[in-house]
Design a protein around this motif. Structure first.
Motif, mmCIF file in Angstrom:
data_model
loop_
_atom_site.group_PDB
_atom_site.id
_atom_site.type_symbol
_atom_site.label_atom_id
_atom_site.label_comp_id
_atom_site.label_asym_id
_atom_site.label_seq_id
_atom_site.Cartn_x
_atom_site.Cartn_y
_atom_site.Cartn_z
ATOM 1 N N SER A 226 0.804 -1.160 0.031
ATOM 2 C CA SER A 226 -0.004 -0.018 -0.137
ATOM 3 C C SER A 226 0.844 1.346 -0.002
ATOM 4 C CB SER A 226 -0.867 -0.127 1.157
ATOM 5 O OG SER A 226 -0.235 -0.244 2.391
ATOM 6 N N VAL B 203 -12.972 -7.482 6.288
ATOM 7 C CA VAL B 203 -12.220 -6.346 7.241
ATOM 8 C C VAL B 203 -13.278 -5.728 8.087
ATOM 9 C CG1 VAL B 203 -10.492 -6.175 5.277
ATOM 10 C CG2 VAL B 203 -12.436 -4.469 5.257
ATOM 11 N N SER C 34 -6.768 -8.001 8.009
ATOM 12 C CA SER C 34 -6.347 -6.615 7.375
ATOM 13 C C SER C 34 -6.129 -5.178 7.986
ATOM 14 C CB SER C 34 -6.828 -6.561 6.003
ATOM 15 O OG SER C 34 -6.748 -7.504 5.181
ATOM 16 N N ALA C 35 -6.717 -5.393 9.069
ATOM 17 C CA ALA C 35 -6.604 -4.128 10.074
ATOM 18 C C ALA C 35 -7.141 -4.562 11.366
ATOM 19 C CB ALA C 35 -7.377 -3.189 9.362
ATOM 20 N N ARG D 268 -8.668 6.254 3.855
ATOM 21 C CA ARG D 268 -8.482 4.837 4.033
ATOM 22 C C ARG D 268 -7.789 4.406 2.653
ATOM 23 N NH1 ARG D 268 -10.959 2.222 8.354
ATOM 24 N NH2 ARG D 268 -12.464 3.720 9.417
ATOM 25 N N LYS E 198 -7.954 -0.008 5.150
ATOM 26 C CA LYS E 198 -7.041 0.295 6.287
ATOM 27 C C LYS E 198 -6.834 1.864 6.384
ATOM 28 C CE LYS E 198 -3.875 -2.970 6.554
ATOM 29 N NZ LYS E 198 -2.672 -3.733 6.588
ATOM 30 N N THR F 206 -4.980 5.106 6.437
ATOM 31 C CA THR F 206 -3.597 5.449 6.166
ATOM 32 C C THR F 206 -3.011 6.642 6.953
ATOM 33 O OG1 THR F 206 -4.721 6.918 4.640
ATOM 34 C CG2 THR F 206 -4.031 4.934 3.605
#
Length: 505
Positions: free
Chosen positions: A160, A247, A283-284, A487, A492, A494
């Motif tokens: 990412s 997620v 994932s988060a 995100r 997720k 950022t």
């Protein structure tokens, strides 16, 4: 039925295993259902087009941009069967980001769904790359496909880019196989499973955990082109799903839709969840309050796991047995995990350290970045850059060394720990905590807040409340309120983007 040649590639286990399930449904979409023999035949034809009268692509990179569905899977398999390296592109990325991945990977071929022709054809023309549309007619005859050794490079997935330009993470067919078999063993996948897939397919979660695991065992993967809470609930209500992976942000959206439904609909939704054998979150970080709300709605204590693009999955709560809120469990089969301090010494239980991983699933290299690759390995151990602690024999993630670990006044503070506390405030719907450079403290603890509708919260009020729950040095010294947190495609947050919000003040 006339048997159509579906190619060979007997030494690619994922392809070979599909031949055992020829008459079972592999992929179901709104366009219809596709069997394993359809997947084998179509992927062989796509491989034939890609080969274009040569014997082997010899690890040429093939970038492809296709919505989630049968064409995506057949294309991915076709690239592999032709001897190429698959470079999946993100359907939501703007042209400059797509161009970066295509250029950085050195792709020689681009495959696109017609809806993305206008976006990608100019890049192909400018870079003089072969351009193929998925709408092109497939050949009747299938070429003799090359033998592919499982040690060959198979996939380049781009990170990412939270700490700079995205890097291409290269995995081999052998790495992918190891990632799949570890999860199949731990989560007891079988050919009777049926999973709903709505996650991005340029990301390890969607590619491996959902798609590849289901196809490895001969299960059915029902694919949606995008997530829609109401459509997902309708599918859950049908009651024929056995496994569900999402997620945290998706679970939040599903909770919101459930709460907006009438009592009768809520009961049907909850009944549909109860018929599944496994529900996973990853994932988060999963907020404990989201876990508890989902447990009340679905009857499922979500299974949290930990992984990343470079390693696949490394840690998981158990399929059977006690799962602990806020923890990601223990090492998965064939995976070794250790925690080390700044001097590379293994830490004792209860002490925090960096997560390092060794397994057959760990990636091969960062594409054409030997120095970056060498930097993240220590004697065969991959250095994740994530901090964790082992408590009650289970791992608890503290955050990224560079992003979620804040150094303030000589203390190392976990942003995730502070976020978990802030989310318990009645007026806070969501939050992101970051460290902002400060000449006196090194970094100041700052929090971006999404407030509940109609709520108001001052810094003074929040600090007073937080001091009763957190050490003083962990309490935010500055807050801002936002409508939404920035995100990435996987939902997720950022953190660099959040930090910039404070830098702009």
């Amino acid at each position: 039925m006339t048997k159509i040649n579906s190619g060979n590639n007997m030494n690619l286990p994922l392809i070979d295993r599909a031949k055992q399930h020829g008459n079972k449904i592999a992929i179901a979409t709104t366009e219809g259902s596709f069997f394993y023999h359809d997947l084998l035949q179509t992927s062989a034809k796509i491989a034939t087009i890609l080969l274009n009268n040569i014997k082997d692509l010899q690890e040429q990179r093939v970038a492809f941009l296709i919505p989630s569905g049968f064409q995506y899977v057949a294309t991915q398999w076709g690239i592999w069967r032709a001897g190429g390296i698959a470079v999946p592109l993100c359907v939501s990325h703007p042209q400059p980001e797509l161009d970066y991945v295509i250029a950085d990977s050195g792709a020689s071929i681009i495959i696109a769904h017609p809806s993305f022709e206008a976006l990608l054809k100019p890049i192909a023309q400018e870079r003089n790359l072969r351009f193929i549309l998925t709408s092109e007619t497939l050949p009747e005859a299938v070429s003799l496909l090359p033998e592919i050794d499982i040690t060959r490079r198979a996939l380049i997935v781009y990170t990412s880019g939270t700490t700079g330009k995205p890097k291409g993470v290269v995995t081999t067919h052998q790495n992918i196989q190891a990632q799949i078999t570890s999860l199949v063993s731990a989560w007891e996948w079988t050919s009777e499973d049926r999973i709903l897939h709505f996650l991005p397919l340029h990301h390890i979660h969607g590619i491996i955990n959902v798609l590849s695991c289901s196809l490895w065992v001969g299960a059915e993967c029902d694919m949606l082109t995008k997530f829609d809470a109401n459509i997902v609930w309708d599918r859950i209500i049908e009651g024929n799903l056995t496994v569900f992976m999402a997620v945290p942000t998706i679970y939040v959206k599903l909770i919101t839709a459930w709460e907006a439904a009438d009592r009768n609909s809520q009961n049907k939704m909850s009944d549909g969840c109860a018929k599944m054998r496994l529900m996973v979150s990853g994932s988060a970080a999963l907020p404990v309050q989201v876990l508890e709300k989902w447990r009340n709605i679905s009857g499922h204590f979500l299974l949290e796991r930990y992984g990343m693009t470079e390693i696949g999955m490394a840690l998981s709560n158990p399929l059977h047995g006690e799962r602990l809120a806020g923890y990601v469990g223990k090492p998965l089969p064939e995976v070794e995990v250790r925690l080390v301090d700044e001097s590379e010494n293994i830490v004792s239980p209860g002490k925090s350290g960096e997560i390092q991983v060794k397994s057959p699933g760990v990636f091969l290299e960062y594409w054409q970045k030997p120095e970056a690759t060498a930097k993240v390995f220590r004697d065969g151990w991959f250095c994740t850059g994530d901090f964790a602690v082992v408590e009650n024999d289970n791992y608890r993630i503290l955050g990224r060394m560079s992003v979620d670990i804040i150094k303030t006044g000589g203390y190392k503070v976990s942003a995730l720990e502070i976020e978990e506390v802030l989310r318990t405030h009645l007026n806070i719907q969501e939050c992101a905590v970051v460290g902002v450079l400060d000449s006196e403290w090194g970094e100041r603890v700052c929090a971006a807040l999404v407030l509940q509708s109609g709520s108001n919260l001052t810094l003074k009020t929040l600090r007073s409340w937080a001091k009763e729950r957190l050490a003083t040095y962990k309490v935010p010294t500055q807050i801002i309120t936002v409508e939404d947190l920035p995100r990435n495609a996987m939902g997720k947050v950022t953190k660099p983007s959040v930090a910039k919000l404070f830098s702009a003040l």
